[in-house]
Design a protein around this motif. Sequence first.
Motif, PDB file in Angstrom:
ATOM      1  N   ASP A  21       0.814  -1.219   0.000  1.00 17.62           N
ATOM      2  CA  ASP A  21       0.000   0.000   0.000  1.00 17.62           C
ATOM      3  C   ASP A  21       0.846   1.266   0.000  1.00 17.62           C
ATOM      4  O   ASP A  21       0.565   2.224   0.716  1.00 17.62           O
ATOM      5  N   VAL A  22       1.877   1.248  -0.803  1.00 14.99           N
ATOM      6  CA  VAL A  22       2.743   2.410  -0.960  1.00 14.99           C
ATOM      7  C   VAL A  22       2.349   3.122  -2.245  1.00 14.99           C
ATOM      8  O   VAL A  22       2.169   2.494  -3.282  1.00 14.99           O
ATOM      9  N   SER A  23       2.183   4.443  -2.158  1.00 10.94           N
ATOM     10  CA  SER A  23       1.854   5.200  -3.364  1.00 10.94           C
ATOM     11  C   SER A  23       3.111   5.874  -3.903  1.00 10.94           C
ATOM     12  O   SER A  23       3.969   6.329  -3.155  1.00 10.94           O
ATOM     13  N   ILE A  24       3.192   5.901  -5.217  1.00  9.25           N
ATOM     14  CA  ILE A  24       4.288   6.548  -5.926  1.00  9.25           C
ATOM     15  C   ILE A  24       3.645   7.651  -6.755  1.00  9.25           C
ATOM     16  O   ILE A  24       2.815   7.372  -7.624  1.00  9.25           O
ATOM     17  N   ILE A  25       3.986   8.899  -6.463  1.00 10.39           N
ATOM     18  CA  ILE A  25       3.392  10.033  -7.147  1.00 10.39           C
ATOM     19  C   ILE A  25       4.506  10.807  -7.833  1.00 10.39           C
ATOM     20  O   ILE A  25       5.545  11.081  -7.241  1.00 10.39           O
ATOM     21  N   LYS A  26       4.266  11.179  -9.091  1.00 11.13           N
ATOM     22  CA  LYS A  26       5.240  11.958  -9.853  1.00 11.13           C
ATOM     23  C   LYS A  26       4.478  13.070 -10.555  1.00 11.13           C
ATOM     24  O   LYS A  26       3.434  12.832 -11.147  1.00 11.13           O
ATOM     25  N   TRP A  27       4.944  14.301 -10.451  1.00 11.09           N
ATOM     26  CA  TRP A  27       4.335  15.379 -11.210  1.00 11.09           C
ATOM     27  C   TRP A  27       5.406  16.344 -11.662  1.00 11.09           C
ATOM     28  O   TRP A  27       6.532  16.323 -11.175  1.00 11.09           O
ATOM     29  N   LYS A  28       5.030  17.181 -12.616  1.00 10.77           N
ATOM     30  CA  LYS A  28       5.998  18.129 -13.159  1.00 10.77           C
ATOM     31  C   LYS A  28       5.623  19.531 -12.733  1.00 10.77           C
ATOM     32  O   LYS A  28       4.518  20.001 -12.965  1.00 10.77           O
ATOM     33  N   ASP A  29       6.558  20.175 -12.068  1.00 12.78           N
ATOM     34  CA  ASP A  29       6.456  21.586 -11.722  1.00 12.78           C
ATOM     35  C   ASP A  29       7.484  22.255 -12.629  1.00 12.78           C
ATOM     36  O   ASP A  29       7.421  22.069 -13.828  1.00 12.78           O
ATOM     37  N   LYS A  30       8.448  22.959 -12.088  1.00 12.37           N
ATOM     38  CA  LYS A  30       9.559  23.414 -12.924  1.00 12.37           C
ATOM     39  C   LYS A  30      10.430  22.218 -13.293  1.00 12.37           C
ATOM     40  O   LYS A  30      11.048  22.188 -14.339  1.00 12.37           O
ATOM     41  N   ARG A  31      10.484  21.252 -12.402  1.00 13.37           N
ATOM     42  CA  ARG A  31      11.203  19.994 -12.617  1.00 13.37           C
ATOM     43  C   ARG A  31      10.280  18.857 -12.198  1.00 13.37           C
ATOM     44  O   ARG A  31       9.225  19.079 -11.631  1.00 13.37           O
ATOM     45  N   ARG A  50       0.132  29.238  -6.522  1.00 13.41           N
ATOM     46  CA  ARG A  50       1.375  29.233  -7.291  1.00 13.41           C
ATOM     47  C   ARG A  50       1.650  30.659  -7.717  1.00 13.41           C
ATOM     48  O   ARG A  50       0.815  31.291  -8.360  1.00 13.41           O
ATOM     49  N   LYS A  51       2.798  31.201  -7.330  1.00 15.87           N
ATOM     50  CA  LYS A  51       3.141  32.577  -7.661  1.00 15.87           C
ATOM     51  C   LYS A  51       4.072  32.577  -8.872  1.00 15.87           C
ATOM     52  O   LYS A  51       5.108  31.919  -8.868  1.00 15.87           O
ATOM     53  N   ALA A  52       3.707  33.341  -9.883  1.00 14.87           N
ATOM     54  CA  ALA A  52       4.505  33.442 -11.103  1.00 14.87           C
ATOM     55  C   ALA A  52       5.572  34.532 -10.937  1.00 14.87           C
ATOM     56  O   ALA A  52       5.522  35.334  -9.999  1.00 14.87           O
ATOM     57  N   GLY A  55       4.456  38.062 -10.422  1.00 12.83           N
ATOM     58  CA  GLY A  55       3.749  38.359  -9.176  1.00 12.83           C
ATOM     59  C   GLY A  55       2.308  37.891  -9.131  1.00 12.83           C
ATOM     60  O   GLY A  55       1.676  37.976  -8.090  1.00 12.83           O
ATOM     61  N   THR A  56       1.777  37.411 -10.251  1.00  6.73           N
ATOM     62  CA  THR A  56       0.402  36.919 -10.248  1.00  6.73           C
ATOM     63  C   THR A  56       0.322  35.592  -9.508  1.00  6.73           C
ATOM     64  O   THR A  56       1.260  34.802  -9.522  1.00  6.73           O
ATOM     65  N   VAL A  57      -0.805  35.375  -8.858  1.00  8.55           N
ATOM     66  CA  VAL A  57      -1.016  34.154  -8.087  1.00  8.55           C
ATOM     67  C   VAL A  57      -2.148  33.377  -8.736  1.00  8.55           C
ATOM     68  O   VAL A  57      -3.191  33.939  -9.068  1.00  8.55           O
ATOM     69  N   SER A  58      -1.932  32.082  -8.926  1.00  7.61           N
ATOM     70  CA  SER A  58      -2.983  31.226  -9.473  1.00  7.61           C
ATOM     71  C   SER A  58      -3.082  29.971  -8.612  1.00  7.61           C
ATOM     72  O   SER A  58      -2.157  29.622  -7.883  1.00  7.61           O
TER      73      SER A  58
END
Length: 73
Positions: A21-31, A50-52, A55-58
Amino acid sequence: MKPDSKLKIGEYDWEMSDKNDVSIIKWKDKRIVNLLSNFHDPKIVTQVKRKAKDGTVSMVPCRGVSFANERVI
């Protein structure tokens, strides 16, 4: 799981092990960000700010990690 080069910013992929029951999660941010956990459920999605550079925040979807970041001292 998808190869790292196929993920676009904000996309994710995950798997669960059959035995432990181990989860492996991978996602892409800047890396590429990898998380291996026996606690976080990869099906739960939260929204994080998430701040760009300009200066905008989304709000962006985040799987399981916002809880981990809240608990880190």
